[in-house]
Design a protein around this motif. Structure first.
Motif, short mmCIF file in Angstrom:
data_model
loop_
_atom_site.label_atom_id
_atom_site.label_comp_id
_atom_site.label_asym_id
_atom_site.label_seq_id
_atom_site.Cartn_x
_atom_site.Cartn_y
_atom_site.Cartn_z
N HIS A 124 0.83 -1.20 0.00
CA HIS A 124 0.00 0.00 0.00
C HIS A 124 0.86 1.26 0.00
CE1 HIS A 124 -3.27 2.71 0.92
NE2 HIS A 124 -2.63 3.14 1.98
N ARG A 125 0.45 2.25 -0.79
CA ARG A 125 1.11 3.56 -0.81
C ARG A 125 0.14 4.62 -0.30
NH1 ARG A 125 6.19 1.52 -1.90
NH2 ARG A 125 6.27 0.51 -3.93
N PRO A 133 -5.86 16.16 -14.70
CA PRO A 133 -4.85 15.41 -13.96
C PRO A 133 -4.19 14.35 -14.83
CG PRO A 133 -6.87 15.63 -12.68
CD PRO A 133 -7.19 16.10 -14.07
N GLN A 134 -2.88 14.15 -14.60
CA GLN A 134 -2.10 13.17 -15.34
C GLN A 134 -1.66 11.99 -14.46
OE1 GLN A 134 -1.43 13.76 -18.88
NE2 GLN A 134 -3.09 15.15 -18.30
N ALA A 135 -1.77 12.12 -13.15
CA ALA A 135 -1.41 11.05 -12.22
C ALA A 135 -2.11 11.34 -10.89
CB ALA A 135 0.11 10.98 -12.05
N ALA A 136 -1.89 10.46 -9.92
CA ALA A 136 -2.66 10.54 -8.68
C ALA A 136 -2.33 11.77 -7.85
CB ALA A 136 -2.43 9.27 -7.84
N THR A 137 -1.05 12.06 -7.67
CA THR A 137 -0.66 13.16 -6.78
C THR A 137 0.13 14.25 -7.47
OG1 THR A 137 1.52 12.31 -6.07
CG2 THR A 137 -0.43 11.44 -4.92
N ILE A 138 0.59 14.01 -8.69
CA ILE A 138 1.52 14.95 -9.33
C ILE A 138 1.24 15.01 -10.82
CG2 ILE A 138 3.25 13.08 -9.51
CD1 ILE A 138 5.43 15.25 -9.37
N GLY A 139 1.24 16.24 -11.35
CA GLY A 139 1.14 16.41 -12.79
C GLY A 139 -0.26 16.70 -13.27
N ALA A 140 -0.45 17.87 -13.89
CA ALA A 140 -1.74 18.22 -14.48
C ALA A 140 -1.50 19.03 -15.74
CB ALA A 140 -2.60 19.00 -13.50
N GLU A 141 -2.27 18.73 -16.78
CA GLU A 141 -2.25 19.56 -17.98
C GLU A 141 -3.21 20.72 -17.78
OE1 GLU A 141 -3.37 19.50 -22.75
OE2 GLU A 141 -3.31 17.59 -21.64
N LEU A 164 10.07 12.48 -16.68
CA LEU A 164 9.29 12.06 -15.52
C LEU A 164 9.58 12.99 -14.36
CD1 LEU A 164 10.44 9.30 -17.08
CD2 LEU A 164 9.09 8.18 -15.29
N TRP A 165 8.56 13.19 -13.52
CA TRP A 165 8.71 13.93 -12.27
C TRP A 165 8.22 13.06 -11.13
CZ3 TRP A 165 7.81 16.26 -16.85
CH2 TRP A 165 8.51 17.43 -17.15
N ALA A 166 8.84 13.22 -9.96
CA ALA A 166 8.44 12.46 -8.77
C ALA A 166 8.04 13.43 -7.67
CB ALA A 166 9.59 11.57 -8.29
N ALA A 184 12.36 8.15 -5.03
CA ALA A 184 11.92 8.82 -6.26
C ALA A 184 11.53 7.81 -7.34
CB ALA A 184 13.03 9.74 -6.78
N GLN A 185 11.92 6.56 -7.18
CA GLN A 185 11.73 5.57 -8.24
C GLN A 185 10.41 4.82 -8.15
OE1 GLN A 185 15.27 3.08 -8.41
NE2 GLN A 185 16.58 4.82 -7.93
N VAL A 186 9.57 5.18 -7.19
CA VAL A 186 8.29 4.49 -7.02
C VAL A 186 7.28 5.02 -8.04
CG1 VAL A 186 6.38 4.01 -5.43
CG2 VAL A 186 8.75 4.13 -4.57
N PRO A 187 6.72 4.16 -8.91
CA PRO A 187 5.82 4.66 -9.96
C PRO A 187 4.61 5.42 -9.45
CG PRO A 187 6.53 2.43 -10.46
CD PRO A 187 7.00 2.73 -9.07
N GLU A 188 4.07 5.04 -8.30
CA GLU A 188 2.88 5.73 -7.78
C GLU A 188 3.15 7.19 -7.43
OE1 GLU A 188 2.15 1.37 -6.87
OE2 GLU A 188 3.86 2.75 -6.83
N PHE A 189 4.42 7.57 -7.27
CA PHE A 189 4.76 8.95 -6.92
C PHE A 189 5.11 9.77 -8.16
CE2 PHE A 189 6.96 6.87 -2.99
CZ PHE A 189 5.73 6.43 -2.53
N GLN A 190 4.93 9.21 -9.35
CA GLN A 190 5.49 9.81 -10.56
C GLN A 190 4.41 10.22 -11.57
OE1 GLN A 190 8.07 6.84 -12.21
NE2 GLN A 190 9.48 6.84 -10.45
#
Length: 319
Positions: free
Chosen positions: A33-34, A55-63, A173-175, A269-275
């Motif tokens: 779990h994350r 939104p582009q991901a769960a916590t980070i990144g939006a167009e 990619l951004w984390a 930083a390498q966890v996909p859910e944070f990216q």
């Protein structure tokens, strides 16, 4: 009713089968779990009135859609974009095709621009130009990093525009380093809260510059200390603030212990859910909060050309 005789006649419990000794090596990344919080606890989630947020991901990144960044920003629009930046950490704008001057003017809405004498310039010293083709200097690709943490006041943020894109590849990619901190094991959080680390320009730039090229900057950029966990100056949120390009050691620890702990922290930083991962088109622009993120430029485009220009905004002293 169960009698003593009935109990005596019941079969004995079957023992659980024995398992051979097993373990996962320490200090790795583990499945499970994350905790994915996009904003700090208590943050007011309000709608946006001046543009569309995709939104582009769960916590980070939006167009961000519906804006022409070549036009001056009103105070209200600037404030709403800043809120989006704080909430999403990196904002993407398709097909802006800004001139270098317009890109600089957009960035200036967030403060004074900074230059970097260690990287190639574009039209002016506060525009860094990355022009990559076959045989070009690799610079900061294929490594997770936060920009210029070797400065006493690392950049607040950066505005990157792709002038030319390869036919395939070349994504960035951004984390989310707040999520990276939230998901540290409790015992690691206890160790790094209040710890300080040394940052130095030499390890990152020694990957692609010679000793002769690097030596003249040693006096200009001496090693600096920053907190391992910094607080965001606008949201107050805790964020992991070490990176594999510039963080060399944790103050007060023996070298082996420092190296081991930093490896654990770098891996966050390498966890996909944070990216979030952005596939560029020519003229796209990304604006990220350098205080809250790391990024990774993927060099997977072979002999094709990729041209980008970046403008960085001067920041504050981490605390």
């Amino acid at each position: 009713m169960t009698t003593l005789a009935d109990s005596a006649a019941s079969p004995a419990p079957v023992p659980a089968p024995a398992l051979r000794p097993h373990r996962i090596p320490a200090d790795g990344l583990y499945e499970g779990h994350r905790v994915l919080r996009r904003t700090p606890d208590g943050w007011e989630d309000r709608p946006y009135e001046r543009f569309e947020v995709v939104p582009q991901a769960a916590t980070i990144g939006a167009e961000i859609r519906g804006l022409d960044l070549s036009r001056p920003l009103s105070g209200g629009l600037r404030a709403e974009l800043n809120r989006a930046l704080l909430e999403w950490k990196v904002l993407f704008f398709r097909g802006q095709h800004l001139s270098s001057a317009a890109q600089r003017e957009f960035a200036r809405n967030w403060g004074e621009l900074e230059s970097n004498p260690l990287l190639a310039w574009g039209d002016s010293k506060d525009v860094v130009r990355f022009d990559k083709a076959a045989g070009g200097v690799p610079t900061f690709e294929n490594v997770w990093h936060t920009d210029v943490t070797f400065r006493e006041r690392p950049a607040l943020g950066a505005v990157l525009q792709l002038r030319e894109v390869p036919p395939a590849g070349g994504d960035t990619l951004w984390a989310d380093m707040a999520a990276a901190y939230d998901n540290l094991p409790p015992e690691i959080r206890a160790r790094v809260n209040g710890a300080r680390a040394v940052h130095d320009y030499l390890p990152g730039f020694a990957r692609f510059y010679s000793t002769v090229q690097l030596a003249p900057f040693q006096e200009q950029f001496p090693p600096v200390e920053h907190p391992v966990v910094r607080r965001h100056p606008e949201t107050g949120r805790r964020m992991l603030f070490v990176n594999a390009s510039f963080t060399t050691r944790i103050v007060g620890l023996e070298e082996a212990e420092s190296d081991r702990l930093l490896r654990v922290l770098f891996q966050q930083a390498q966890v996909p859910e944070f990216q979030v991962r952005w596939r560029w088109q020519a003229g796209d622009l990304a604006f990220w909060d350098n205080r809250a993120t790391q990024h990774y430029a993927v060099n997977d485009y072979g002999t094709h050309r990729r041209v980008a220009e970046r403008v960085a905004i001067a920041g504050d002293r981490p605390y």
